[in-house]
Design a protein around this motif. Structure first.
Motif, mmCIF file in Angstrom:
data_model
loop_
_atom_site.group_PDB
_atom_site.id
_atom_site.type_symbol
_atom_site.label_atom_id
_atom_site.label_comp_id
_atom_site.label_asym_id
_atom_site.label_seq_id
_atom_site.Cartn_x
_atom_site.Cartn_y
_atom_site.Cartn_z
ATOM 1 N N GLY A 113 0.936 -1.359 -0.014
ATOM 2 C CA GLY A 113 -0.049 0.023 0.187
ATOM 3 C C GLY A 113 0.646 1.261 -0.001
ATOM 4 O O GLY A 113 2.113 1.195 0.001
ATOM 5 N N ALA A 114 0.068 2.312 0.138
ATOM 6 C CA ALA A 114 0.729 3.765 0.010
ATOM 7 C C ALA A 114 1.903 4.068 1.108
ATOM 8 O O ALA A 114 2.828 4.386 0.837
ATOM 9 C CB ALA A 114 -0.139 4.851 0.243
ATOM 10 N N ALA A 115 1.421 3.432 2.315
ATOM 11 C CA ALA A 115 2.687 3.836 3.543
ATOM 12 C C ALA A 115 3.875 2.795 3.237
ATOM 13 O O ALA A 115 4.768 3.656 3.474
ATOM 14 C CB ALA A 115 1.789 3.020 4.753
ATOM 15 N N ASP A 116 3.821 1.795 2.787
ATOM 16 C CA ASP A 116 5.058 0.854 2.397
ATOM 17 C C ASP A 116 5.829 1.835 1.352
ATOM 18 O O ASP A 116 6.947 2.076 1.455
ATOM 19 C CB ASP A 116 4.870 -0.536 1.996
ATOM 20 C CG ASP A 116 4.431 -1.277 2.899
ATOM 21 O OD1 ASP A 116 5.182 -1.523 4.124
ATOM 22 O OD2 ASP A 116 3.076 -1.547 3.225
ATOM 23 N N GLU A 117 5.161 2.039 0.288
ATOM 24 C CA GLU A 117 5.880 2.775 -0.703
ATOM 25 C C GLU A 117 6.414 4.210 -0.225
ATOM 26 O O GLU A 117 7.359 4.618 -0.686
ATOM 27 C CB GLU A 117 4.741 2.989 -1.810
ATOM 28 C CG GLU A 117 5.321 3.778 -3.048
ATOM 29 C CD GLU A 117 4.471 3.817 -4.373
ATOM 30 O OE1 GLU A 117 4.794 4.833 -5.482
ATOM 31 O OE2 GLU A 117 3.428 3.225 -4.469
ATOM 32 N N GLU A 118 5.840 4.938 0.321
ATOM 33 C CA GLU A 118 6.407 6.215 1.115
ATOM 34 C C GLU A 118 7.368 5.946 1.952
ATOM 35 O O GLU A 118 8.356 6.774 1.803
ATOM 36 C CB GLU A 118 5.165 6.988 1.754
ATOM 37 C CG GLU A 118 5.878 8.396 2.145
ATOM 38 C CD GLU A 118 4.469 9.315 2.677
ATOM 39 O OE1 GLU A 118 4.567 10.451 2.629
ATOM 40 O OE2 GLU A 118 3.378 8.610 2.907
ATOM 41 N N ARG A 119 7.319 5.054 2.550
ATOM 42 C CA ARG A 119 8.470 4.722 3.489
ATOM 43 C C ARG A 119 9.827 4.537 2.750
ATOM 44 O O ARG A 119 10.955 4.779 2.899
ATOM 45 C CB ARG A 119 8.381 3.525 4.537
ATOM 46 C CG ARG A 119 9.408 2.945 5.230
ATOM 47 C CD ARG A 119 8.855 1.692 6.408
ATOM 48 N NE ARG A 119 8.300 0.837 5.504
ATOM 49 C CZ ARG A 119 8.805 -0.248 4.941
ATOM 50 N NH1 ARG A 119 10.380 -0.100 5.126
ATOM 51 N NH2 ARG A 119 8.459 -1.181 4.266
ATOM 52 N N LEU A 120 9.671 3.478 1.949
ATOM 53 C CA LEU A 120 10.724 3.194 0.691
ATOM 54 C C LEU A 120 11.278 4.399 -0.027
ATOM 55 O O LEU A 120 12.652 4.650 -0.207
ATOM 56 C CB LEU A 120 10.324 2.120 0.074
ATOM 57 C CG LEU A 120 10.039 0.797 0.767
ATOM 58 C CD1 LEU A 120 9.667 -0.467 -0.392
ATOM 59 C CD2 LEU A 120 11.671 0.051 1.304
ATOM 60 N N LEU A 121 10.366 5.439 -0.451
ATOM 61 C CA LEU A 121 10.482 6.316 -1.175
ATOM 62 C C LEU A 121 11.405 7.374 -0.228
ATOM 63 O O LEU A 121 12.631 7.937 -0.672
ATOM 64 C CB LEU A 121 9.493 7.075 -1.945
ATOM 65 C CG LEU A 121 9.687 8.415 -2.657
ATOM 66 C CD1 LEU A 121 10.404 8.386 -3.635
ATOM 67 C CD2 LEU A 121 8.334 9.011 -2.710
ATOM 68 N N ASN A 122 11.185 7.561 0.930
ATOM 69 C CA ASN A 122 11.742 8.435 2.057
ATOM 70 C C ASN A 122 13.177 8.034 2.261
ATOM 71 O O ASN A 122 14.109 8.693 2.323
ATOM 72 C CB ASN A 122 10.741 8.830 2.938
ATOM 73 C CG ASN A 122 9.403 9.685 2.768
ATOM 74 O OD1 ASN A 122 9.639 10.448 1.791
ATOM 75 N ND2 ASN A 122 8.546 9.644 3.563
ATOM 76 N N GLN A 123 13.280 6.624 2.496
ATOM 77 C CA GLN A 123 14.503 5.980 2.766
ATOM 78 C C GLN A 123 15.452 6.300 1.724
ATOM 79 O O GLN A 123 16.565 6.592 1.660
ATOM 80 C CB GLN A 123 14.423 4.676 2.845
ATOM 81 C CG GLN A 123 13.873 4.137 4.311
ATOM 82 C CD GLN A 123 13.805 2.565 4.314
ATOM 83 O OE1 GLN A 123 13.053 2.037 5.324
ATOM 84 N NE2 GLN A 123 14.545 1.906 3.459
ATOM 85 N N ALA A 124 14.863 6.127 0.407
ATOM 86 C CA ALA A 124 15.975 6.293 -0.689
ATOM 87 C C ALA A 124 16.355 7.834 -0.709
ATOM 88 O O ALA A 124 17.590 8.168 -1.064
ATOM 89 C CB ALA A 124 15.058 5.949 -1.962
ATOM 90 N N ILE A 125 15.167 8.664 -0.728
ATOM 91 C CA ILE A 125 15.685 10.072 -0.874
ATOM 92 C C ILE A 125 16.613 10.552 0.229
ATOM 93 O O ILE A 125 17.686 11.156 -0.108
ATOM 94 C CB ILE A 125 14.439 11.058 -0.790
ATOM 95 C CG1 ILE A 125 13.238 10.867 -1.916
ATOM 96 C CG2 ILE A 125 14.610 12.451 -0.833
ATOM 97 C CD1 ILE A 125 11.983 11.430 -1.898
ATOM 98 N N ASP A 126 16.416 10.256 1.396
ATOM 99 C CA ASP A 126 17.367 10.416 2.544
ATOM 100 C C ASP A 126 18.781 9.845 2.203
ATOM 101 O O ASP A 126 19.619 10.755 2.494
ATOM 102 C CB ASP A 126 16.873 9.770 3.908
ATOM 103 C CG ASP A 126 15.562 10.686 4.295
ATOM 104 O OD1 ASP A 126 15.195 11.489 3.617
ATOM 105 O OD2 ASP A 126 14.559 10.152 5.462
#
Length: 279
Positions: A113-126
């Motif tokens: 879902g969106a929460a998992d996708e957002e977590r991985l996206l933010n990890q990658a950006i950081d």
């Protein structure tokens, strides 16, 4: 259909220095990440991805240096984590751009879902922000595959541009659910990458024909005065035979008058600015 649609065309009336065409050479620096994401653990299989960091990327950077041209490198964070020498090497000439290409080349439509996708996206950006010293402004989805949540998450993260979609072969504004996103789309194309032909399941015996196709696509973009985006992978193109043909393609494009070689960020900023000043 609604999450990602074509908005207004963004090809400017004139490119910088009256160039006839904008060229963005882009590299998806996947190395082992896409194999790990699929659960592959065979050392021999992983070694074929490792080739991208050990031999492929250094050859590509040397070629770009020789011709003094910039490129955009989209890197899954895990790929950079496994090979911490890559980002400094890419940034050393001061011409290239680092973009986001997922955390571990995860397949977004399969995430819960969106929460998992957002977590991985933010990890990658950081991770990429810390490793490169600059927050990336460009995004390319792993496997070039969006979920229904992706565009909303990219907007929330404030990306300047995306380069995952294929609806036009010139820059356009991305629309989502009936709204203009303000994000520039620098479209890509499955014919303008080498993996279907030369990759693991590739069916083309000679890179010569693949690069002939790329050259003809460049000629078309040149004649139309639009944009040529080429996407290559260091673990595939970094082999000796494709590198020879990549060099010939670069030399050919350099030999034409009025070609603007630029990063995705430079192109996206330029077309966005040109569109807003045209009003």
């Amino acid at each position: 259909m609604a999450p990602a649609r074509v908005g207004k065309k963004l090809t400017p009336r004139v490119w910088p220095n009256n160039a006839k065409v904008a060229v963005c050479l882009s590299f998806d620096v996947d190395n082992e990440s896409y194999l790990l994401a699929r659960g592959e653990t065979s050392p021999t299989t992983l070694s074929a991805g490792d080739f991208g960091a050990q031999s492929g990327l250094p050859r590509i950077l040397k070629l770009l240096d020789r011709y003094q041209i910039p490129a955009s490198f989209f890197i899954p964070a895990v790929s950079a984590l496994l090979h911490p020498e890559m980002i400094p090497a890419i940034l050393k000439p001061g011409r290239h751009e680092i973009g986001v290409h997922g955390w571990i080349h995860e397949f977004l439509p399969a995430l819960p879902g969106a929460a998992d996708e957002e977590r991985l996206l933010n990890q990658a950006i950081d991770y990429l922000t810390k490793a490169s010293g600059k927050r990336p402004v460009g995004y390319r989805a792993p496997a070039w595959a969006f979920s229904e949540h992706t565009v909303g998450l990219l907007r929330k993260s404030g990306f300047l541009y995306d380069t995952s979609l294929s609806a036009m072969d010139e820059p356009y504004e991305l629309m989502s659910n009936g709204e203009a996103t303000g994000m520039v789309e620098l479209a890509i194309d499955w014919t303008l990458t080498e993996t279907p032909y030369l990759g693991r399941g590739g069916t083309m015996p000679s890179p010569e024909r693949v690069f002939q196709l790329f050259r003809e696509e460049f000629d078309g973009a040149y004649n139309e005065g639009t944009l040529f985006v080429l996407t290559l992978h260091p673990h595939v193109t970094g082999h000796r035979a494709p590198m020879r043909h990549l060099e010939q393609l670069v030399a050919y494009m350099k030999s034409k008058p009025d070609v603007w070689f630029a990063t995705g960020e430079q192109i996206a900023r330029y077309v966005k600015e040109a569109a807003s000043s045209a009003h």
